[in-house]
Design a protein around this motif. Structure first.
Motif, PDB file in Angstrom:
ATOM      1  N   GLY A  36      -3.661  16.059   1.296  1.00 55.32           N
ATOM      2  CA  GLY A  36      -4.434  15.160   2.142  1.00 55.32           C
ATOM      3  C   GLY A  36      -5.637  14.622   1.385  1.00 55.32           C
ATOM      4  N   VAL A  37      -6.011  15.321   0.286  1.00 53.22           N
ATOM      5  CA  VAL A  37      -7.075  14.807  -0.574  1.00 53.22           C
ATOM      6  C   VAL A  37      -6.396  14.037  -1.704  1.00 53.22           C
ATOM      7  CG1 VAL A  37      -9.059  15.349  -2.017  1.00 53.22           C
ATOM      8  CG2 VAL A  37      -8.451  16.867  -0.120  1.00 53.22           C
ATOM      9  N   VAL A  77     -10.195   9.231   7.913  1.00 53.74           N
ATOM     10  CA  VAL A  77     -10.359   9.400   6.464  1.00 53.74           C
ATOM     11  C   VAL A  77     -11.838   9.459   6.086  1.00 53.74           C
ATOM     12  CG1 VAL A  77      -9.901   8.361   4.209  1.00 53.74           C
ATOM     13  CG2 VAL A  77      -8.184   8.211   6.007  1.00 53.74           C
ATOM     14  N   VAL A  78     -12.152  10.365   5.170  1.00 50.69           N
ATOM     15  CA  VAL A  78     -13.496  10.448   4.595  1.00 50.69           C
ATOM     16  C   VAL A  78     -13.410   9.999   3.136  1.00 50.69           C
ATOM     17  CG1 VAL A  78     -15.293  12.054   3.805  1.00 50.69           C
ATOM     18  CG2 VAL A  78     -14.341  12.273   6.104  1.00 50.69           C
ATOM     19  N   MET A  79     -14.350   9.168   2.716  1.00 46.75           N
ATOM     20  CA  MET A  79     -14.376   8.704   1.328  1.00 46.75           C
ATOM     21  C   MET A  79     -15.558   9.366   0.618  1.00 46.75           C
ATOM     22  SD  MET A  79     -13.038   6.461  -0.909  1.00 46.75           S
ATOM     23  CE  MET A  79     -12.132   5.255   0.067  1.00 46.75           C
ATOM     24  N   ALA A  80     -15.308   9.943  -0.566  1.00 50.69           N
ATOM     25  CA  ALA A  80     -16.409  10.517  -1.348  1.00 50.69           C
ATOM     26  C   ALA A  80     -16.486   9.815  -2.689  1.00 50.69           C
ATOM     27  CB  ALA A  80     -16.207  12.018  -1.530  1.00 50.69           C
ATOM     28  N   ALA A 114      -7.611  13.208   6.085  1.00 50.72           N
ATOM     29  CA  ALA A 114      -7.448  12.780   4.689  1.00 50.72           C
ATOM     30  C   ALA A 114      -8.812  12.545   4.063  1.00 50.72           C
ATOM     31  CB  ALA A 114      -6.594  11.518   4.594  1.00 50.72           C
ATOM     32  N   VAL A 115      -8.892  12.789   2.766  1.00 48.26           N
ATOM     33  CA  VAL A 115     -10.127  12.558   2.012  1.00 48.26           C
ATOM     34  C   VAL A 115      -9.757  11.771   0.760  1.00 48.26           C
ATOM     35  CG1 VAL A 115     -12.037  13.644   0.761  1.00 48.26           C
ATOM     36  CG2 VAL A 115     -11.138  14.725   2.826  1.00 48.26           C
ATOM     37  N   CYS A 116     -10.523  10.713   0.474  1.00 46.00           N
ATOM     38  CA  CYS A 116     -10.292   9.954  -0.756  1.00 46.00           C
ATOM     39  C   CYS A 116     -11.469  10.191  -1.694  1.00 46.00           C
ATOM     40  CB  CYS A 116     -10.173   8.466  -0.463  1.00 46.00           C
ATOM     41  SG  CYS A 116      -8.820   8.097   0.644  1.00 46.00           S
TER      42      CYS A 116
END
Lengths: 86, 413, 105, 394
Positions: free
Chosen positions: B128-129, B150-153, B281-283
């Motif tokens: 998911g990352v 979704v989280v964006m880092a 999900a994480v991008c």
């Protein structure tokens, strides 16, 4: 963030803590990290983690990341089945 | 398999070189690991504000389709699903997954493009990352979303663009955050540095989202300063952009279920753990670097050029390298956009034709023209990926000249 | 479903709905899309488990560089799911610790 | 460099240098180890991991290899580190009648030297090594062969030496000897001169260059070995495997004449082992190619073909990288060990070619005794550096 929980090399599951320890043990090059930790030695051959390893080396030695030499690239640069090349 | 020119990479640079060379009547084989030609063109769709009205739309997928169609019509072969594992300078390339083991060729063009820099965070191996680039490919090319929430880092042009594209496709983008501060994030974990970089690139940003960012950060220093002091997120089309908060951990067993954030001080230190955000999900975004392993394994020296995205192979103004008959084009020479890659591909094509003695005496001007076109593409480029690219190109040219003098001229006039 | 619906469906140029299996379970996907895309569309994120730690792994780079998404396809191990087009009836398996064998001739 | 000079300077941080440093430090001798790059940065970091004793020529080398094996068996406990030492046996697979003849003689001589190596049938070989090709006509097997991670050994020896007071200086190249007439009294480094009464040259293939500065022509030539590394796979190979052609050619060079041109140039012969992590190390070549350490598609393909012929299922295995190491070859196949009589103060321990991993610990142990002036239980005459007539150029 706990360094022993942060994976740097995904293929070989090497943590930031292990890489820092390798630097303390004398590693000053990517190759020195490889032989002490197995980072950059998995399926992706460092395509993901080599830039991170270089950052740690640079930080610990007080240099710029770009001053750390990239590990020698050797063929095959992609995994190949032995049967495909005989 | 035997041909005149083997081209590694069927992205904008490789296809454009192939088109020129095939039209000149040379035998060309283009090789790509992906199962479809086009490279990163496939995921691109934006407007270029620097172009005249009517010519602003950049539809990467349409360009890729037309280009690969034209390449085939011109007589070149495109082999997809094939990995190149070694260049044999002067004699071609070794391949895996193709109809044969080796493409024997008189010249080789390396157009392998770029790869994403990793931006690790604790828990980044949990399914998911994924990298921001992966999310872009899955959403824009395959029509499959990385997740619902979704989280964006990592805050950079790519991450902001991808966040916007995901939102438009119906994803709930919870926010764009700083990467976890520390050695690995380096300056990209510092709020001040991030704002500086954004304002530098956003004034000529393609696409609505970056233009919004430009409005936010491209203004006065006072405004930037105010942003730095404020803990409240900026807002880009409804997506919160957190300049004082970082993702510090991803949690979940079999897949991502939440993300832990923390408040970050001006100088990039964790002030306090902030909250746990639900997400599936994480991008992660860390920027791009030239993918040089193939050319490096052929013995070409790499030089450090931060302005071009990292280590780049030493090469000359006509995109030649120290290995006779091996040429470069596209992001492998330094991170730039697709229009520059297309122009470089054309230049590499002309340069290879000249190397093979197929340019014809009356056509030397084509080389000059091709060099000019690369310059022009750079001028019109809507986005600079790294500051200092122009200086880096000059430095590279000087290094090349020095090598040429030291090696008594090399192989090139 | 994580697949983009409606007009945006044209984003993928892939073909008809087909059936394939992953670890023995049956799924629907579009012919010609990458195996990883078809699985993600079905909400399947874990593609394999790390050989040493057994920790789950899924799509990471999406363009064939990281080898995290490698699976066994119709008996061939080490296939990158992000680069391999889906075909009707494909049997896709996770690679798990200790199961990566290369003994068969 | 430092205020107090050490008793002994060791030049080289490979397996020989680090193990000598350890054994000297254990005696309380004040040691400085100088390494141009990193520990195991040269030959010791670019080899396979076999401690293949049955392939050694019966005689003094074999005797030393056995003593070294004894040290290895207790080394993990002694150093308190895991070295991936694993005594799981070794096999030499035999494909042709003429190889069989050579191997029969070698096995007879080795059994006479006290190694219980067996000639086994094709069927027995397949029972031990199910992945081996059915066309082999037999094999040898010995339980006493082992393998180890050579880099782990060098690093652990270094740490242990350091813990016992040795000074380890990395990234410091030794440029020349400091001489007083014929006597060696120290070395010049990039970081300045260092004085010591005794200097050990343990610089492997890089020893000749240093030797020149003391008027010596050290007869060591680099011999390149290329090795492939596979992806991690489930256990497939039991112990270490060598091809009979390799051993037969080593002991009967006439057999090598039959090989093809390219094979001959590469010195092709199979060596195969599996690491604790599951990666296969697939060798290899023995080439005289100067000091360059590149790998070539020609060699990769030749090694692959050779490996798949003997282990057909390897055709499905992926290789993920290749590397090359430079083995310190000597004309008579024996290392140079001991004091250099004509250069008082100088000691040598180099030239093990492919035997460095197997012989490293015992070499360090013996050299520590020699340098410390303790009683040496070994007849070092066969290894005397002065056996080469043209050693001294001035």
């Amino acid at each position: 963030m706990p360094d022993d929980k942060l994976i740097v090399c995904r293929c070989e599951e090497v943590t930031l803590d292990e890489i820092k320890k390798a630097v303390k043990d004398g590693a000053s090059t990517v190759s020195g990290i490889k032989k002490r930790t197995r980072a950059c030695m998995g399926m992706c051959q460092g395509r993901v983690c080599q830039s991170l390893v270089k950052k740690v080396l640079a930080h610990e030695s007080g240099n710029q990341a770009d001053s750390i030499e990239t590990a020698t690239s050797r063929s095959p640069v992609r995994p190949i089945q032995l049967g495909e090349i005989i | 398999m035997k041909t005149d020119v083997a081209i590694v990479g069927a992205g904008p640079a490789g296809l454009s070189a192939a088109l020129y060379l095939a039209r000149r009547g040379l035998g060309v084989v283009v090789l790509d690991e992906y199962f479809r030609a086009g490279g990163r063109l496939a995921g691109q769709l934006y407007e270029n504000p620097k172009k005249p009205p009517g010519q602003r739309l950049w539809d990467g997928k349409a360009i890729a389709e037309k280009l690969s169609g034209d390449v085939k019509k011109a007589g070149a072969t495109i082999l997809t699903g094939v990995s190149v594992w070694e260049i044999a300078p002067g004699s071609g390339v070794f391949i895996s997954g193709g109809p044969c083991q080796k493409i024997a060729a008189k010249a080789v063009l390396i157009a392998t493009g770029a790869a994403e820099r990793a931006m690790p965070v604790e828990g980044w191996t949990i399914p998911g990352v994924m990298s921001a680039g992966a999310a872009q490919v899955f959403a824009n090319v395959h029509g499959v979303l990385p997740g619902r929430k979704v989280v964006m880092a990592g805050i950079d042009p790519l991450s902001i663009t991808v966040a916007g594209e995901l939102k438009k496709a119906g994803v709930e983008v919870v926010g764009i955050f700083l990467p976890p501060p520390g050695i690995l994030a380096g300056s990209s974990g510092l709020p001040q540095w991030v704002i500086g970089e954004l304002s530098r690139s956003a004034d000529m940003a393609p696409g609505t989202f970056l233009k919004m960012a430009g409005k936010l950060f491209g203004g006065s220093y006072r405004e930037v300063g105010a942003r730095l002091c404020s803990l409240a997120p900026a807002n880009i089309w409804g997506i919160p952009l957190h300049l004082r908060k970082a993702v510090i951990r991803v949690e979940g067993e079999e897949q991502v279920d939440s993300v832990l954030t923390a408040r970050i001080s001006h100088d990039g230190k964790i002030e306090q753990e902030d909250c746990r955000i639900e997400a599936d999900a994480v991008c992660l975004s860390g920027g791009l670097y030239p993918l040089t392993d193939l050319i490096a394994a052929a013995g070409c020296p790499l030089v450090s050029m931060p302005g071009l995205g990292g280590m780049v192979p030493l090469h000359g103004p006509l995109l030649q390298t120290q290995s006779k008959g091996v040429f470069l084009a596209g992001s492998v020479t330094g991170i730039e956009g697709a229009p520059v890659a297309i122009a470089q591909g054309h230049l590499a094509g002309v340069s290879i034709a000249a190397f093979l003695g197929r340019l014809g005496k009356g056509n030397r001007h084509e080389l000059d023209r091709a060099v000019e076109m690369v310059g022009q593409a750079r001028e019109e480029s809507p986005l600079k990926f790294y500051p200092g690219a122009d200086g880096a190109r000059k430095e590279l040219a000087a290094l090349w000249d020095r090598w040429k003098i030291n090696s008594a001229g090399g192989n090139y006039a | 479903m994580l697949r983009i619906k409606g007009k945006d469906r044209e984003k993928g140029r892939e073909g008809d709905q087909i059936t394939f299996t992953f670890n023995g379970l049956s799924y629907q996907g579009l012919a010609g899309e990458p195996i990883a895309a078809a699985l993600l569309a079905n909400g399947v994120r874990t593609l394999r488990h790390h050989e040493k730690s057994g920790k789950p792994r899924g799509i990471y780079c999406g363009i064939g560089h990281c080898y995290e998404c490698r699976v066994t396809v119709d008996g061939v191990p080490g296939v990158r799911a992000c680069l391999t087009p889906l075909k009707e009836g494909m049997e896709v398996m996770s690679e798990r610790a200790g199961e990566v064998t290369s003994n068969e001739n | 460099m430092n205020a107090k000079s050490p008793d002994v300077i060791i030049v080289g941080g490979g397996i020989v240098g680090t193990s000598t440093a350890y054994f000297l430090a254990r005696k309380g001798v004040k040691v400085v180890l100088l390494e141009a790059g990193d520990i195991a940065g040269g030959t010791s970091g670019a080899c396979d991991r076999a401690i293949m004793i049955q392939s050694k020529n019966p005689g003094p080398l074999l005797k030393m290899a056995l003593a070294s094996a004894g040290i290895y068996e207790r080394l993990e406990d002694e150093l308190g580190e895991t070295l991936e030492y694993n005594k799981k046996g070794g096999m030499i697979v035999i494909e042709r009648e003429e190889e069989m003849k050579v191997m029969e003689r070698i096995v007879d001589r080795q059994r006479a030297s006290g190694i219980d190596v067996q000639l086994i049938s094709r069927k027995e070989a397949i029972a031990i090594q199910p992945a081996v090709a059915p066309h082999i006509i037999g094999a040898t097997w010995w339980d006493g062969d082992a393998d180890v991670n050579p880099m782990a050994v060098c690093l652990a020896m270094t740490r242990a030496a350091r813990a016992k007071g040795a000074k380890i200086v990395l990234n410091t190249r030794v440029d020349s000897f400091i001489m007083e007439k014929n006597r060696v009294t120290g070395v010049n480094t990039a970081a300045g001169p260092i004085r010591a009464d005794r200097v050990l040259v343990a610089a492997g293939v890089w020893s000749p260059e240093l030797g020149k500065t003391a008027g010596l022509k050290i007869p060591i030539i680099p011999r390149k070995g290329q090795i492939l590394v596979s992806e991690r796979i489930a256990p497939l190979i039991n112990g270490n495997v060598l091809s009979g052609s390799y051993i037969a050619c080593k002991h009967n060079p006439k057999l090598a004449e039959k090989a093809g041109q390219s094979e001959k140039k590469l010195g092709l012969g199979l060596s195969l082992g599996q690491t604790k992590n599951g990666n296969l190390l697939i060798g290899g070549t023995r080439e005289f190619a100067g000091y360059e350490r590149s790998t070539s598609s020609e060699a990769i393909k030749a090694i692959a073909a050779n490996a798949v012929r003997l282990f057909p299922s390897l055709k499905n295995v992926r290789i993920i990288r290749s590397f090359a190491g430079l083995r310190p070859y000597t004309p008579d196949g024996l290392p140079l060990l001991g004091q250099v009589e004509g250069r008082p103060g100088m000691y040598m321990a180099a030239g093990h070619e492919g035997d460095g991993v197997a012989l490293g610990p015992i070499t360090g142990n013996i050299m520590a005794d020699v340098i410390a002036g303790d009683q040496v239980d070994w007849d070092l005459f066969p290894f005397n550096p002065e056996r080469f007539e043209d050693l001294y150029t001035s």
